[in-house]
Design a protein around this motif. Structure first.
Motif, short mmCIF file in Angstrom:
data_model
loop_
_atom_site.label_atom_id
_atom_site.label_comp_id
_atom_site.label_asym_id
_atom_site.label_seq_id
_atom_site.Cartn_x
_atom_site.Cartn_y
_atom_site.Cartn_z
N TYR A 1 -14.21 -38.12 24.31
CA TYR A 1 -14.76 -38.10 22.96
C TYR A 1 -13.99 -39.01 21.99
CZ TYR A 1 -10.84 -35.25 21.32
OH TYR A 1 -9.59 -34.81 20.97
N PHE A 2 -12.65 -39.04 22.12
CA PHE A 2 -11.83 -39.82 21.20
C PHE A 2 -11.97 -41.32 21.46
CE2 PHE A 2 -7.78 -41.90 20.11
CZ PHE A 2 -7.77 -41.66 18.74
N TYR A 3 -12.01 -41.71 22.73
CA TYR A 3 -12.13 -43.13 23.05
C TYR A 3 -13.53 -43.66 22.75
CZ TYR A 3 -7.56 -42.46 25.09
OH TYR A 3 -6.24 -42.17 25.24
N ILE A 4 -14.53 -42.78 22.78
CA ILE A 4 -15.86 -43.17 22.32
C ILE A 4 -15.81 -43.48 20.83
CG2 ILE A 4 -18.20 -42.32 21.87
CD1 ILE A 4 -18.07 -40.78 24.49
N ALA A 5 -15.11 -42.64 20.08
CA ALA A 5 -15.00 -42.82 18.63
C ALA A 5 -14.24 -44.10 18.27
CB ALA A 5 -14.32 -41.61 18.00
N ILE A 6 -13.12 -44.34 18.94
CA ILE A 6 -12.32 -45.54 18.65
C ILE A 6 -13.11 -46.81 18.96
CG2 ILE A 6 -10.32 -46.87 19.42
CD1 ILE A 6 -9.56 -44.69 17.53
N TYR A 7 -13.80 -46.80 20.09
CA TYR A 7 -14.61 -47.98 20.44
C TYR A 7 -15.73 -48.19 19.43
CZ TYR A 7 -17.70 -51.15 22.93
OH TYR A 7 -18.48 -52.23 23.26
N ALA A 8 -16.39 -47.10 19.03
CA ALA A 8 -17.46 -47.21 18.05
C ALA A 8 -16.95 -47.79 16.74
CB ALA A 8 -18.09 -45.83 17.81
N LEU A 9 -15.74 -47.40 16.35
CA LEU A 9 -15.16 -47.86 15.09
C LEU A 9 -14.86 -49.37 15.12
CD1 LEU A 9 -14.05 -46.88 12.30
CD2 LEU A 9 -11.82 -46.67 13.41
N ILE A 10 -14.18 -49.83 16.17
CA ILE A 10 -13.79 -51.24 16.20
C ILE A 10 -14.98 -52.15 16.52
CG2 ILE A 10 -11.38 -50.73 16.72
CD1 ILE A 10 -11.90 -51.46 19.63
N LEU A 11 -15.92 -51.67 17.35
CA LEU A 11 -17.11 -52.49 17.61
C LEU A 11 -17.94 -52.65 16.35
CD1 LEU A 11 -18.97 -54.04 19.55
CD2 LEU A 11 -20.13 -51.87 20.03
N THR A 12 -18.08 -51.57 15.59
CA THR A 12 -18.84 -51.62 14.35
C THR A 12 -18.29 -52.66 13.39
OG1 THR A 12 -19.63 -49.33 14.46
CG2 THR A 12 -19.43 -50.31 12.28
N TYR A 13 -16.98 -52.64 13.20
CA TYR A 13 -16.39 -53.58 12.24
C TYR A 13 -16.37 -55.01 12.78
CZ TYR A 13 -15.23 -50.16 8.72
OH TYR A 13 -15.33 -49.22 7.72
N THR A 14 -16.40 -55.17 14.09
CA THR A 14 -16.53 -56.51 14.64
C THR A 14 -17.93 -57.05 14.40
OG1 THR A 14 -14.92 -55.95 16.38
CG2 THR A 14 -16.23 -57.94 16.70
N ILE A 15 -18.93 -56.20 14.60
CA ILE A 15 -20.31 -56.60 14.35
C ILE A 15 -20.50 -56.99 12.89
CG2 ILE A 15 -22.69 -55.75 14.22
CD1 ILE A 15 -22.13 -54.14 16.77
N LEU A 16 -19.99 -56.15 11.99
CA LEU A 16 -20.11 -56.46 10.56
C LEU A 16 -19.28 -57.68 10.19
CD1 LEU A 16 -19.93 -52.86 9.06
CD2 LEU A 16 -21.95 -54.20 9.61
N GLY A 17 -18.20 -57.90 10.93
CA GLY A 17 -17.33 -59.05 10.67
C GLY A 17 -17.97 -60.37 11.04
N VAL A 18 -19.10 -60.33 11.75
CA VAL A 18 -19.81 -61.57 12.07
C VAL A 18 -20.10 -62.34 10.78
CG1 VAL A 18 -22.07 -62.46 12.80
CG2 VAL A 18 -20.82 -60.85 14.25
N GLU A 19 -20.42 -61.63 9.71
CA GLU A 19 -20.62 -62.29 8.42
C GLU A 19 -19.37 -62.23 7.55
OE1 GLU A 19 -23.11 -62.04 4.24
OE2 GLU A 19 -23.17 -60.37 5.65
N THR A 20 -18.79 -61.05 7.43
CA THR A 20 -17.73 -60.85 6.43
C THR A 20 -16.35 -61.26 6.90
OG1 THR A 20 -17.30 -58.57 7.17
CG2 THR A 20 -19.02 -58.88 5.51
#
Length: 425
Positions: free
Chosen positions: A379-398
């Motif tokens: 459960y914790f590693y799912i959360a950590i991956y979701a967090l960093i992948l999300t900000y990488t995706i958003l970082g495509v622009e920002t």
């Protein structure tokens, strides 16, 4: 380090427990428990589509198995570039190829050499993770009201006052995102251990999204709102809480929200007219951002120009933030913030060589996180991956330039390295 972690989590758990025992929170959770019970036993649930709805999606193996593979970052980056009406320079095309190759090697090749024996992975206490997340949400709510009070209104209703918000007050509000991530992971753990049902955990995930929307939307920010939404979707998908069709529909709703909020905010600021296409706001942003990237690539060259100053300016207390430094570099205006895309900071700081190294590192972090999450289903590693992948995706622009986001990646790197070392012993 373990002693420091233990002492810190003990303090946080005591704070969390005190709040849970207070009359206010006892009352709130009693009401939520009642609503959850009505949700779980609702007659109308039978009218909601089941997991086999839009079954043709499940037949697509790429969507079913790799929809949130780290390589989605390259796909979205390419899609973002295609939205633009600006042609990338020949030099930028070379930089982009270098970036894509570096990221691909990092997320596909490097993980094969690590974490092949997962018998000794680090396990985190569920109550510690929940308490940390709960306290982060409390802090963010407090600072939300400080933000609203400091500008004398709600930015969503009065868009002009959004620019009066102070970063020192808004940055803690965004802690609701990792807070939501950690609390959601604790609920995911309860579901995995069959303490709560699938219907219950789905309700709690939905409630977390509603809480995030209630605070982030009122401040008029699109990116943090999308981050919270995307994190819940990724966690729900890999935790077997949401179905593939719900992911696809959720992503479409998220894209619609970005377009809608941007369109109505632009109307409110009178930067467009009602006759303008809603998707124009996306196209114009992509066009402007790619134009910025062209300039940064010219400035950075092969070995960089600012040599790390853009990245260092993320530290609180710097005279100019990273996006303000970009504005000063390309327009000599330090009072504006300009998004430089995922590789903008890399190329202007360290040139094409830096782009390859940083994208290689970023790909490796995501690749190792993806492998650890898929193999353990923890459960914790799912959360950590979701967090960093999300900000990488958003970082495509920002770009990945905010200090709190850099901190999330630093924590992820530390945890992944600790697991690699422990699994080798």
């Amino acid at each position: 380090m373990s002693i420091l972690y233990t002492r810190l989590t003990n303090i946080i758990r005591k704070i969390s427990d005190e709040f849970h025992r207070s009359f206010l929170f006892t009352f709130i959770f009693t009401i939520l428990g009642f609503i959850e019970n009505q949700w779980v036993n609702s007659y109308f649930k039978r009218f909601y589509p089941d997991e086999n709805f839009l079954g043709f999606l499940n037949k697509n193996k790429i969507l079913k198995n790799h929809i949130f593979n780290p390589l989605i970052v390259l796909f979205l980056f390419a899609l973002f570039l295609l939205l633009s009406m600006t042609r990338p320079s020949d030099s930028l095309v070379v930089t982009l190829i270098i970036a894509f190759i570096g990221f691909f090697i990092g997320c596909v090749v490097f993980p094969r050499f690590f974490l092949n024996d997962l018998r000794n992975i680090i396990n985190f206490n569920r109550d510690d993770i929940y308490s940390i997340g709960f306290c982060l949400i409390l802090v963010s709510i407090v600072f939300f009201f400080l933000c609203v009070g400091s500008v004398g209104g709600i930015p969503l209703i009065k868009p002009s006052i959004r620019y009066l918000l102070k970063p020192i007050l808004t940055m803690p509000v965004f802690l609701i995102i990792p807070g939501t991530c950690l609390v959601g992971s604790a609920y995911l753990y309860d579901f995995q251990k069959k303490v709560i049902s699938r219907s219950q955990v789905r309700f709690r995930f939905l409630f977390l999204v509603v809480i995030d929307c209630a605070f982030l939307l009122l401040l008029g920010y699109r990116t943090p709102l999308l981050a919270a939404f995307l994190i819940i979707i990724i966690m729900g998908f890999y935790g077997n809480i949401v179905s593939l069709w719900e992911v696809v529909v959720g992503v479409l709703i998220g894209i619609g929200a970005i377009i809608g909020i941007g369109y109505f905010r632009s109307l409110g600021e009178m930067t467009i007219t009602s006759a303008t296409s809603p998707i124009y706001t996306l196209q114009s942003r992509a066009d402007f951002t790619l134009h910025v990237l062209n300039l940064l690539d010219f400035i950075g060259g092969n070995f960089g120009h600012t040599h790390g100053h853009i990245l260092i300016s993320s530290i609180p207390g710097s005279d100019l933030g990273p996006r303000m430094m970009v504005g000063k570099l390309i327009a000599w205006r330090s009072e504006v913030t300009i998004t430089p895309t995922l590789i903008g900071q890399m190329v202007v700081d360290f040139g094409k060589i830096g782009v390859f190294i940083e994208m290689l590192l970023l790909g490796s972090i995501l690749g190792i996180g993806f492998k650890l999450m898929r193999l353990t289903q923890n459960y914790f590693y799912i959360a950590i991956y979701a967090l960093i992948l999300t900000y990488t995706i958003l970082g495509v622009e920002t770009g990945i330039l905010d200090i709190q986001v850099l901190l999330y990646f630093a924590i992820a790197i530390f945890i992944y390295l600790a697991n690699i070392i422990k699994c080798k012993n």
